[in-house]
Design an enzyme around this catalytic site. Structure first.
Site, PDB file in Angstrom:
ATOM      1  N   HIS A   1      -3.512  -8.949   2.996  1.00 51.82           N
ATOM      2  CA  HIS A   1      -4.779  -8.872   3.664  1.00 51.82           C
ATOM      3  C   HIS A   1      -5.102 -10.233   4.263  1.00 51.82           C
ATOM      4  O   HIS A   1      -4.602 -10.996   4.065  1.00 51.82           O
ATOM      5  CB  HIS A   1      -5.599  -9.599   2.018  1.00 51.82           C
ATOM      6  CG  HIS A   1      -5.819  -8.744   0.970  1.00 51.82           C
ATOM      7  ND1 HIS A   1      -6.012  -9.013  -0.685  1.00 51.82           N
ATOM      8  CD2 HIS A   1      -5.853  -7.491   0.757  1.00 51.82           C
ATOM      9  CE1 HIS A   1      -5.190  -7.974  -1.451  1.00 51.82           C
ATOM     10  NE2 HIS A   1      -6.269  -7.000  -0.504  1.00 51.82           N
TER      11      HIS A   1
ATOM     12  N   LYS B   1      -1.978  -3.089   7.915  1.00 52.09           N
ATOM     13  CA  LYS B   1      -3.102  -2.920   8.882  1.00 52.09           C
ATOM     14  C   LYS B   1      -2.886  -3.684  10.491  1.00 52.09           C
ATOM     15  O   LYS B   1      -2.733  -4.322  10.470  1.00 52.09           O
ATOM     16  CB  LYS B   1      -4.366  -2.818   7.680  1.00 52.09           C
ATOM     17  CG  LYS B   1      -4.720  -2.012   7.137  1.00 52.09           C
ATOM     18  CD  LYS B   1      -6.140  -2.653   6.721  1.00 52.09           C
ATOM     19  CE  LYS B   1      -5.875  -1.673   5.183  1.00 52.09           C
ATOM     20  NZ  LYS B   1      -7.713  -2.104   4.606  1.00 52.09           N
TER      21      LYS B   1
ATOM     22  N   ARG C   1       1.105  -1.066   0.046  1.00 55.00           N
ATOM     23  CA  ARG C   1       0.458  -0.091   0.146  1.00 55.00           C
ATOM     24  C   ARG C   1       0.712   1.215   0.242  1.00 55.00           C
ATOM     25  O   ARG C   1       2.191   1.150   0.411  1.00 55.00           O
ATOM     26  CB  ARG C   1      -0.449  -0.192   1.302  1.00 55.00           C
ATOM     27  CG  ARG C   1      -2.196  -1.092   1.209  1.00 55.00           C
ATOM     28  CD  ARG C   1      -2.799  -1.052   3.001  1.00 55.00           C
ATOM     29  NE  ARG C   1      -2.697  -2.288   3.466  1.00 55.00           N
ATOM     30  CZ  ARG C   1      -2.954  -3.627   3.324  1.00 55.00           C
ATOM     31  NH1 ARG C   1      -1.522  -3.338   3.703  1.00 55.00           N
ATOM     32  NH2 ARG C   1      -3.920  -4.827   3.334  1.00 55.00           N
TER      33      ARG C   1
ATOM     34  N   ARG D   1      -0.702  -1.342  -6.887  1.00 47.72           N
ATOM     35  CA  ARG D   1      -0.983  -2.777  -6.049  1.00 47.72           C
ATOM     36  C   ARG D   1      -1.729  -3.724  -6.737  1.00 47.72           C
ATOM     37  O   ARG D   1      -1.782  -4.925  -6.758  1.00 47.72           O
ATOM     38  CB  ARG D   1      -1.321  -1.775  -4.972  1.00 47.72           C
ATOM     39  CG  ARG D   1      -1.918  -2.947  -4.064  1.00 47.72           C
ATOM     40  CD  ARG D   1      -2.410  -2.592  -2.751  1.00 47.72           C
ATOM     41  NE  ARG D   1      -2.774  -3.286  -1.687  1.00 47.72           N
ATOM     42  CZ  ARG D   1      -2.441  -4.116  -0.642  1.00 47.72           C
ATOM     43  NH1 ARG D   1      -0.958  -4.419   0.006  1.00 47.72           N
ATOM     44  NH2 ARG D   1      -3.192  -4.695  -0.098  1.00 47.72           N
TER      45      ARG D   1
ATOM     46  N   TYR E   1      -9.431 -10.771  -7.406  1.00 49.64           N
ATOM     47  CA  TYR E   1      -8.634 -10.413  -8.382  1.00 49.64           C
ATOM     48  C   TYR E   1      -8.255 -11.478  -9.429  1.00 49.64           C
ATOM     49  O   TYR E   1      -8.582 -11.524 -10.719  1.00 49.64           O
ATOM     50  CB  TYR E   1      -6.904 -10.107  -8.052  1.00 49.64           C
ATOM     51  CG  TYR E   1      -6.896  -8.811  -6.977  1.00 49.64           C
ATOM     52  CD1 TYR E   1      -6.511  -8.003  -8.154  1.00 49.64           C
ATOM     53  CD2 TYR E   1      -6.878  -9.270  -5.857  1.00 49.64           C
ATOM     54  CE1 TYR E   1      -6.448  -6.811  -7.614  1.00 49.64           C
ATOM     55  CE2 TYR E   1      -6.220  -7.736  -5.317  1.00 49.64           C
ATOM     56  CZ  TYR E   1      -5.858  -6.122  -5.556  1.00 49.64           C
ATOM     57  OH  TYR E   1      -5.976  -5.381  -5.402  1.00 49.64           O
TER      58      TYR E   1
ATOM     59  N   HIS F   1      -3.152   3.549  -5.648  1.00 47.80           N
ATOM     60  CA  HIS F   1      -3.285   2.192  -5.156  1.00 47.80           C
ATOM     61  C   HIS F   1      -3.239   1.698  -6.820  1.00 47.80           C
ATOM     62  O   HIS F   1      -3.099   0.384  -6.897  1.00 47.80           O
ATOM     63  CB  HIS F   1      -4.722   1.652  -4.785  1.00 47.80           C
ATOM     64  CG  HIS F   1      -4.940   1.319  -3.575  1.00 47.80           C
ATOM     65  ND1 HIS F   1      -4.112   1.310  -2.752  1.00 47.80           N
ATOM     66  CD2 HIS F   1      -5.549  -0.068  -3.334  1.00 47.80           C
ATOM     67  CE1 HIS F   1      -3.986   0.648  -1.240  1.00 47.80           C
ATOM     68  NE2 HIS F   1      -5.368   0.080  -1.741  1.00 47.80           N
TER      69      HIS F   1
END
Length: 302
Positions: free
Chosen positions: A273, A176, A152, A250, A282, A247
């Site tokens: 993720h 995250k 990111r 990515r 994706y 983004h």
């Protein structure tokens, strides 16, 4: 009421490890909710209190948001923030029940990411090499690293000098929830990083003691907004028809990895993720590659 929001944000930061960007979004959404609740209390000449904010109040707030022409995605985010906050308030014993009980969020369809082709990615990455400035060498390293790692942009801008290994060809980043992950990177990206570190960064740092990897002209950590402006400039120079956002690389990394034969679990780990369902979006973008592989491999496909 704002004090309760402050306690909730502290909980999200300390207990859940939420990022500064996520905390800022929660703060804005909940402060908006508090302002509405205070306004409703003023109409009744009563003191504002979460205990007096009922399900009907929540429904009125949703109607107010719609009247302000917020998009469904924004409405869904604000409802999610309110539900999390009131769940916390109930768990803490500050409320008996949540006013968001049985309040549904707008149905928001998942938008497919918009990657660019491999050819366009190469054209974009080649743009900084046309210049010979320290900033261009920095930009070349940033774009190469972003496309090679799938990080990111916030993760890229948070990197420090100690987080990259140009000999071992890997980078360490914190995603995250401050979750650490080690990402192997292509040798070309390592070489671009090495060139930046040896030739360009010393000219940008101006003798400052700065731990940040990527610096602006003042020798300070480059911001996401700064990167966005840089990216727009190179996208324009490359004359790319597709819209390019921070983004985009990515998304392109993930799509090109899957098209190249990478398994979903590996891409999930590289992207950081938490749930594989997030990565599965994706797979919709690689159906053409799958069909070509099928037609080439299956004996009865032709």
């Amino acid at each position: 009421m704002k004090e309760d929001i402050g306690r909730f944000l502290t909980y999200l930061s300390v207990e859940k490890g939420f990022s500064d960007n996520t905390l800022a979004a929660y703060r804005n959404d909940l402060n908006d909710l508090a302002s509405f609740a205070e306004g409703e209390a003023a109409k009744k000449s009563s003191l504002p209190s979460w205990a007096d904010f009922t399900r009907q109040g929540m429904l009125s707030y949703l109607l107010n948001l719609k009247e302000r022409n917020y998009a469904d995605t924004t409405l869904a985010r604000k409802v999610a923030a309110a539900k999390s906050f009131f769940k916390f308030m109930v768990a803490e014993g500050r409320l008996k029940e949540s006013p968001t009980e049985n309040v549904s969020s707008p149905n928001v369809g998942r938008q497919l990411p918009k990657p660019i082709s491999h050819a366009d990615a190469m054209k974009l990455l080649d743009q900084p090499s046309k210049l010979a400035t320290p900033e261009a060498k920095r930009d070349s390293a940033m774009l190469a690293l972003l496309y090679a790692s799938g990080m990111r942009v916030s993760e890229l801008m948070s990197l420090n000098l100690v987080d990259v290994d140009t000999e071992g060809d890997f980078v360490r980043c914190f995603g995250k929830g401050h979750k650490e992950r080690l990402i192997p990177i292509a040798r070309r990206a390592s070489l671009a990083l090495k060139e930046y570190l040896e030739e360009a960064r010393p000219k940008l740092v101006h003798g400052n003691v700065e731990k940040a990897l990527f610096l602006n002209r003042r020798g300070e950590r480059l911001t996401r907004q700064g990167f966005w402006q840089i990216l727009k400039g190179y996208a324009k120079a490359a004359e790319l028809k597709a819209e390019i956002t921070p983004h985009t690389l990515r998304h392109s990394f993930a799509t090109h990895m899957l098209s190249g034969g990478a398994d979903l679990r590996s891409v999930q780990e590289l992207l950081g993720h938490a749930n594989i369902s997030t990565t599965q979006v994706y797979t919709h973008l690689t159906s053409e590659h799958v069909r070509r592989t099928y037609e080439k491999a299956h004996p009865r496909a032709k």
